[in-house]
Scaffold this motif. Sequence first.
Motif, PDB file in Angstrom:
ATOM      1  N   LYS A  43      55.320 -33.976 -25.122  1.00 41.74           N
ATOM      2  CA  LYS A  43      55.099 -35.017 -24.110  1.00 41.74           C
ATOM      3  C   LYS A  43      53.612 -35.220 -23.857  1.00 41.74           C
ATOM      4  CE  LYS A  43      56.158 -36.179 -19.282  1.00 41.74           C
ATOM      5  NZ  LYS A  43      56.837 -35.716 -18.042  1.00 41.74           N
ATOM      6  N   GLN A  44      52.876 -34.131 -23.677  1.00 38.09           N
ATOM      7  CA  GLN A  44      51.435 -34.221 -23.426  1.00 38.09           C
ATOM      8  C   GLN A  44      50.706 -34.872 -24.603  1.00 38.09           C
ATOM      9  OE1 GLN A  44      48.706 -33.008 -21.170  1.00 38.09           O
ATOM     10  NE2 GLN A  44      50.337 -33.705 -19.819  1.00 38.09           N
ATOM     11  N   LEU A  45      51.024 -34.462 -25.812  1.00 41.04           N
ATOM     12  CA  LEU A  45      50.340 -35.009 -26.981  1.00 41.04           C
ATOM     13  C   LEU A  45      50.645 -36.487 -27.161  1.00 41.04           C
ATOM     14  CD1 LEU A  45      50.772 -32.115 -29.599  1.00 41.04           C
ATOM     15  CD2 LEU A  45      48.872 -32.525 -28.019  1.00 41.04           C
ATOM     16  N   THR A  46      51.881 -36.873 -26.892  1.00 42.61           N
ATOM     17  CA  THR A  46      52.268 -38.278 -27.020  1.00 42.61           C
ATOM     18  C   THR A  46      51.525 -39.148 -26.011  1.00 42.61           C
ATOM     19  OG1 THR A  46      54.461 -37.621 -27.816  1.00 42.61           O
ATOM     20  CG2 THR A  46      54.223 -39.869 -26.991  1.00 42.61           C
ATOM     21  N   LEU A  47      51.392 -38.652 -24.789  1.00 49.32           N
ATOM     22  CA  LEU A  47      50.713 -39.419 -23.741  1.00 49.32           C
ATOM     23  C   LEU A  47      49.205 -39.489 -23.959  1.00 49.32           C
ATOM     24  CD1 LEU A  47      52.602 -38.101 -20.562  1.00 49.32           C
ATOM     25  CD2 LEU A  47      52.750 -40.398 -21.571  1.00 49.32           C
ATOM     26  N   TYR A  69      47.294 -38.786 -26.834  1.00 49.57           N
ATOM     27  CA  TYR A  69      46.685 -39.097 -28.122  1.00 49.57           C
ATOM     28  C   TYR A  69      47.502 -40.137 -28.877  1.00 49.57           C
ATOM     29  CZ  TYR A  69      44.500 -34.664 -26.842  1.00 49.57           C
ATOM     30  OH  TYR A  69      43.861 -33.659 -26.161  1.00 49.57           O
ATOM     31  N   SER A  70      47.782 -41.241 -28.227  1.00 48.59           N
ATOM     32  CA  SER A  70      48.590 -42.288 -28.862  1.00 48.59           C
ATOM     33  C   SER A  70      47.849 -42.927 -30.035  1.00 48.59           C
ATOM     34  CB  SER A  70      48.963 -43.361 -27.838  1.00 48.59           C
ATOM     35  OG  SER A  70      47.790 -43.908 -27.258  1.00 48.59           O
ATOM     36  N   HIS A  71      46.518 -42.895 -30.027  1.00 47.23           N
ATOM     37  CA  HIS A  71      45.724 -43.525 -31.077  1.00 47.23           C
ATOM     38  C   HIS A  71      45.670 -42.681 -32.345  1.00 47.23           C
ATOM     39  CE1 HIS A  71      43.185 -40.745 -28.890  1.00 47.23           C
ATOM     40  NE2 HIS A  71      42.281 -40.775 -29.859  1.00 47.23           N
ATOM     41  N   ARG A  72      45.676 -41.348 -32.162  1.00 49.86           N
ATOM     42  CA  ARG A  72      45.606 -40.456 -33.330  1.00 49.86           C
ATOM     43  C   ARG A  72      46.234 -39.120 -32.941  1.00 49.86           C
ATOM     44  NH1 ARG A  72      42.036 -36.515 -35.225  1.00 49.86           N
ATOM     45  NH2 ARG A  72      41.920 -36.330 -37.505  1.00 49.86           N
TER      46      ARG A  72
END
Length: 275
Positions: free
Chosen positions: A138-142, A144-147
Amino acid sequence: MGQGTPLIPISICADDFGIEPGVDEAIIELSQKGRLSATSCLTTANGFTDRAQGLKTLQVDLGVHLNFTEFLGSPGIYLPLPRLILKSYLQQLDSEEVEAQIGRQLDAFENQLGRAPDFIDGHLHVHQFPVIRGALIKQLTLRYSHRRPWVRNTWPGALSTALPFMQRFKAGVIGVLGARAFTRMAEQSGMRFNRDFMGAYDFTKPHPMYATMLDAWFSKAQHGTLIMAHPAKYVSQGDAFGQDRVEEFRVLSSELFTLLLDQHQLVIKRMSEMD
């Protein structure tokens, strides 16, 4: 090796940057020599804050070594590994607290290095446990949506029978503790991960010489294999298993290491740059 034989790209990641000066010096030196392709950082450690600037010029992937087991001065959830496993599998960890702790460790990385991490893994492989893995994705998706960073898959490769049975068994146990579920979640969220995982052994038990184990791991490595390492140039007196770290550094910095790479037709490459 025959002329024109394609080399097999693998990644070698040194864990625990920030834990001790001797570890950090080893990681920087090995990275400068091209013996590593990644290092994961204990961003909760004072040593990371003190020495992170030394990472900025290295041509390796830099990542966050998520910590939920070792209190290093920062507030949060830090439990002995068996208790953390139990509480995570019984869904007894507070997901909001877990997510906040992950966020603080990502913040610390970004504050020191001025950029997003290339990858995420976990101290004692905690990143793949129930509750933690969901909060992490969840944290990574929120954030680092660009990369999206790549993440560590702990599922073991086909390990050589030259390694002791209990060592191969331990590698399997690490994978069983969440690798399949975690990589499914990561793939669904558009994140990449290594093909398989090697490098695990028990410091507390008798084991082959590090050069022997490295040769065995190399013999089974495939395109996208990740090998974990824990090198140190020197260790504090309190590190009961520090000589294993020192031996890893000795082998990884030696000519034998390059000979083994050539023998097994391997080349070290950053996971973020692999096809």
